[in-house]
Scaffold this active site. Sequence first.
Site, PDB file in Angstrom:
ATOM      1  CE  LYS A 166      -2.178  -1.021   3.878  1.00  9.58           C
ATOM      2  NZ  LYS A 166      -1.641  -2.346   4.243  1.00  9.58           N
TER       3      LYS A 166
ATOM      4  NE  ARG B 210      -4.319  -1.332   9.666  1.00 13.87           N
ATOM      5  CZ  ARG B 210      -3.247  -0.704   9.179  1.00 13.87           C
ATOM      6  NH1 ARG B 210      -3.296   0.574   8.893  1.00 13.87           N
ATOM      7  NH2 ARG B 210      -2.132  -1.363   8.961  1.00 13.87           N
TER       8      ARG B 210
ATOM      9  NE  ARG C 171       7.495  -2.784   6.064  1.00 16.19           N
ATOM     10  CZ  ARG C 171       6.171  -2.714   5.955  1.00 16.19           C
ATOM     11  NH1 ARG C 171       5.599  -2.344   4.819  1.00 16.19           N
ATOM     12  NH2 ARG C 171       5.398  -3.055   6.971  1.00 16.19           N
TER      13      ARG C 171
ATOM     14  NE  ARG D 104       6.069  -0.513  10.364  1.00 18.43           N
ATOM     15  CZ  ARG D 104       4.923  -0.534   9.663  1.00 18.43           C
ATOM     16  NH1 ARG D 104       4.905  -0.032   8.429  1.00 18.43           N
ATOM     17  NH2 ARG D 104       3.838  -1.044  10.159  1.00 18.43           N
TER      18      ARG D 104
ATOM     19  NE  ARG E  62       1.734  -4.865  11.132  1.00 19.39           N
ATOM     20  CZ  ARG E  62       2.780  -4.597  10.354  1.00 19.39           C
ATOM     21  NH1 ARG E  62       3.966  -5.152  10.622  1.00 19.39           N
ATOM     22  NH2 ARG E  62       2.658  -3.795   9.335  1.00 19.39           N
TER      23      ARG E  62
HETATM   24  P1  AMP Z   1       0.830   0.573   8.903  1.00 19.89           P
HETATM   25  O1  AMP Z   1       2.035   1.427   8.708  1.00 19.89           O
HETATM   26  O2  AMP Z   1      -0.330   0.996   8.079  1.00 19.89           O
HETATM   27  O3  AMP Z   1       1.145  -0.898   8.804  1.00 19.89           O
HETATM   28  O4  AMP Z   1       0.364   0.809  10.426  1.00 19.89           O
HETATM   29  C1  AMP Z   1       1.218   0.493  11.494  1.00 19.89           C
HETATM   30  C2  AMP Z   1       0.420   0.352  12.775  1.00 19.89           C
HETATM   31  O5  AMP Z   1      -0.213   1.601  13.085  1.00 19.89           O
HETATM   32  C3  AMP Z   1      -0.706  -0.655  12.737  1.00 19.89           C
HETATM   33  O6  AMP Z   1      -0.278  -1.979  12.979  1.00 19.89           O
HETATM   34  C4  AMP Z   1      -1.611  -0.124  13.844  1.00 19.89           C
HETATM   35  O7  AMP Z   1      -1.081  -0.406  15.122  1.00 19.89           O
HETATM   36  C5  AMP Z   1      -1.501   1.384  13.637  1.00 19.89           C
HETATM   37  N1  AMP Z   1      -2.508   1.861  12.661  1.00 19.89           N
HETATM   38  C6  AMP Z   1      -2.279   2.422  11.439  1.00 19.89           C
HETATM   39  N2  AMP Z   1      -3.431   2.746  10.830  1.00 19.89           N
HETATM   40  C7  AMP Z   1      -4.420   2.359  11.677  1.00 19.89           C
HETATM   41  C8  AMP Z   1      -5.840   2.388  11.615  1.00 19.89           C
HETATM   42  N3  AMP Z   1      -6.482   2.864  10.534  1.00 19.89           N
HETATM   43  N4  AMP Z   1      -6.530   1.914  12.679  1.00 19.89           N
HETATM   44  C9  AMP Z   1      -5.919   1.444  13.773  1.00 19.89           C
HETATM   45  N5  AMP Z   1      -4.592   1.357  13.889  1.00 19.89           N
HETATM   46  C10 AMP Z   1      -3.837   1.811  12.865  1.00 19.89           C
END
Ligand code: AMP
Length: 211
Positions: free
Chosen positions: A18, A93, A127, A159, A170
């Site tokens: 994404k 999400r 990553r 990360r 996740r």
């Molecule tokens: P990402 O970079 O999109 O993988 O997001 C990393 C982490 O941020 C996720 O595993 C969640 O802990 C938090 N996070 C990001 N976007 C959301 C969302 N829309 N709702 C809830 N938690 C989020």
Amino acid sequence: MTEQRRGIILIGAPGSGKGTQAKKMKAALGYAHISTGDLLRAAVAEDSELGRKAKGYMDEGQLVPDSLVIDLLKEALGGPEAQQGFILDGFPRTMAQADALDAEVTVDRVVALQVPFDLIEERITGRRMSKSGHVYHVKHNPPKVDGVCDATGEALYQRSDDTAPKVVARLAKFESETRAVIAHYQHKGVVVEVDGVGDPSEIFTRVMAVL
Ligand code: AMP
């Protein structure tokens, strides 16, 4: 209140590409790229009140509570960059987030990136990132010098939620919460599925073809 501006959601499991595709789309279309994950990581790095509230959830691969993420998203949607159009990466999400979004704006397209689960773990655990947001992969897109960002010279890091056990958590959240969001937009007739396997530029061609 709903309004007319181009709104695109990129949705898919963690590691489905994404962020990579959203950056390319931003460059091609000039729309704002809104990544709630990036916004939350920035809040954690700043040690803001939001960052302190979110950090524990993120470290465990859990979702940050809806109320916090929805406020963050609304603020980003109100910014000047997002007025012409926006690309949402990692939001919504949950169904509560989708409902909050639908009450604010119209979503024209939901691009659902399809990647088989066996590829996802390999993509995520390999990553590496720089603080300013450049993304590498130890095997598929390594930096010229091990552990150093080509673009900025910054040290690369992994990360905290990109380790194998966190990936499992996740993915479980994706199945239990985000699948319903895809179905919600399918009912509205705006979802297009795109094969997310292959070279990022090849996938980008597929994405642009369905917008
Ligand atoms: P990402 O970079 O999109 O993988 O997001 C990393 C982490 O941020 C996720 O595993 C969640 O802990 C938090 N996070 C990001 N976007 C959301 C969302 N829309 N709702 C809830 N938690 C989020």
